[in-house]
Design a protein around this motif. Structure first.
Motif, PDB file in Angstrom:
ATOM      1  N   UNK A 153       0.758  -1.184  -0.054  1.00  0.00           N
ATOM      2  CA  UNK A 153      -0.072  -0.101  -0.151  1.00  0.00           C
ATOM      3  C   UNK A 153       0.961   1.105  -0.093  1.00  0.00           C
ATOM      4  N   UNK A 154       0.178   2.337  -0.316  1.00  0.00           N
ATOM      5  CA  UNK A 154       0.595   3.712  -0.467  1.00  0.00           C
ATOM      6  C   UNK A 154      -0.128   4.634   0.109  1.00  0.00           C
ATOM      7  N   UNK A 155       0.197   5.432   1.021  1.00  0.00           N
ATOM      8  CA  UNK A 155      -0.597   6.371   1.606  1.00  0.00           C
ATOM      9  C   UNK A 155      -1.144   7.649   0.713  1.00  0.00           C
ATOM     10  N   UNK A 156      -2.418   7.980   0.555  1.00  0.00           N
ATOM     11  CA  UNK A 156      -2.928   8.906  -0.256  1.00  0.00           C
ATOM     12  C   UNK A 156      -3.151  10.048   0.758  1.00  0.00           C
ATOM     13  N   UNK A 157      -1.970  11.199   0.891  1.00  0.00           N
ATOM     14  CA  UNK A 157      -1.933  12.169   1.954  1.00  0.00           C
ATOM     15  C   UNK A 157      -3.027  13.252   1.689  1.00  0.00           C
ATOM     16  N   UNK A 158      -3.927  13.186   0.591  1.00  0.00           N
ATOM     17  CA  UNK A 158      -4.833  14.143   0.247  1.00  0.00           C
ATOM     18  C   UNK A 158      -6.243  13.353   0.698  1.00  0.00           C
ATOM     19  N   UNK A 159      -6.245  12.042   0.922  1.00  0.00           N
ATOM     20  CA  UNK A 159      -7.543  11.371   1.325  1.00  0.00           C
ATOM     21  C   UNK A 159      -7.127  10.230   2.452  1.00  0.00           C
ATOM     22  N   UNK A 160      -6.546  10.614   3.615  1.00  0.00           N
ATOM     23  CA  UNK A 160      -5.989   9.625   4.441  1.00  0.00           C
ATOM     24  C   UNK A 160      -7.164   9.024   5.184  1.00  0.00           C
TER      25      UNK A 160
END
Length: 316
Positions: free
Chosen positions: A162-169
């Protein structure tokens, strides 16, 4: 050249003494957390089981006492999804110091709909990450009172892809439960590593270590009735999977070693030896995305804004 942590003998069945150590295990009433608590109690530690369910915690404590004569175990009612409750929960801890906390508790949902905590946060992100982030702040005085406290954060192999979506945590767009779970565990792991960087920069004595348990199946987990009951049929069905994964007793080993092994250093990732899925605990190289300090720092800032606390400031 191998590090001391890799060469020092470690026997999961002959743990070093943990006498006079106080350890809090969140989610210590069931699953991997239960076995972390049982093993630490067997080493002589005073173990506090953090649990939302007082009755389940009492059952878990009775099970540990039945297997560990003289075990020093107690419980703490702890709801990580309710940020406003954490201050009072920690205040109820009858301890003058805390030598380690194992951030183990977590929730995982397999199907929609998206759920929220009473604070309005996506429930897996709230419980698995934000709750532990804030809990560390409230525990800071007790951790700082120990000579070399350890904060052990339990991640998951599910976070590797997985990778974080920093605009949709908080997964407000395109909510997919398994992905949201993996991202919440990735957030936990990034938090643990960033916490250690901040502690080192501030000259703190506490260490922050990250672990993951590999693959853990109930069918490979020894019975601990009534906490966990494994039937003969379930054990037989699980045997083929034992070539690749393990039970929850063995899955507890990385966290236990992270608490007790004197050679452990901050910022490490401890995981099962065989493909990260099963076997004895060892130091594993950080996954590439776990080493991304920019993402970790941005996650820290977002978490601080969502919780209103900064865990590293209380431990420096």
């Amino acid at each position: 050249m191998p590090s001391a942590a890799q060469t020092q003998p470690w026997d999961v069945h002959r743990l070093p003494s943990a006498q006079d150590r106080n350890v809090l295990v969140t989610g210590g009433n069931a699953g991997i957390g239960y076995f972390v608590a049982e093993q630490l109690a067997g080493a002589g530690a005073t173990v506090v089981l953090g649990s939302r369910d007082t009755a389940k915690a009492e059952t878990a404590m009775a099970s540990i006492r039945s297997r560990v004569p003289g075990a020093r175990v107690r419980s703490l009612r702890l709801d990580l999804a309710d940020l406003s409750s954490l201050k009072a929960a920690v205040a109820a801890l009858p301890l003058d110091r805390l030598d380690a906390v194992v951030h183990n508790a977590g929730v995982m949902f397999d199907h929609p709909p998206r759920r929220e905590s009473q604070d309005g946060h996506e429930l897996m992100f709230a419980t698995n990450h934000l709750g532990h982030f804030a809990l560390t702040w409230w525990l800071a005085p007790l951790l700082a009172a120990a000579p070399a406290a350890r904060i052990v954060t339990t991640g998951s192999f599910a976070a590797k892809s997985e990778r974080l979506d920093l605009d949709d945590l908080q997964s407000t767009r395109d909510y997919r439960p398994k992905r949201a779970y993996g991202r919440s565990k990735l957030a936990q792991m990034l938090f643990g590593l960033e916490l250690d960087r901040r502690l080192r920069a501030a000259g703190g004595t506490a260490l922050s270590v990250v672990t993951h348990p590999g693959g853990a199946l109930d069918s490979l987990t020894p019975s601990r009735p009534p906490v966990h009951i494994r039937t003969t049929a379930a054990r037989l069905r699980g045997l083929p999977a034992g070539l690749l994964v393990q039970g929850k007793e063995a899955a507890a080993w990385p966290a236990v070693r992270a608490v007790l092994d004197p050679s452990v250093t901050g910022g490490q990732l401890w995981a099962p030896r065989v493909f990260g899925l099963r076997g004895l605990p060892r130091v594993e190289p950080l996954w590439d995305h776990l080493a991304d300090t920019t993402v970790a720092a941005r996650l820290w800032d977002a978490s601080r804004e969502l919780t209103g606390v900064d865990p590293s400031s209380g431990l420096a």
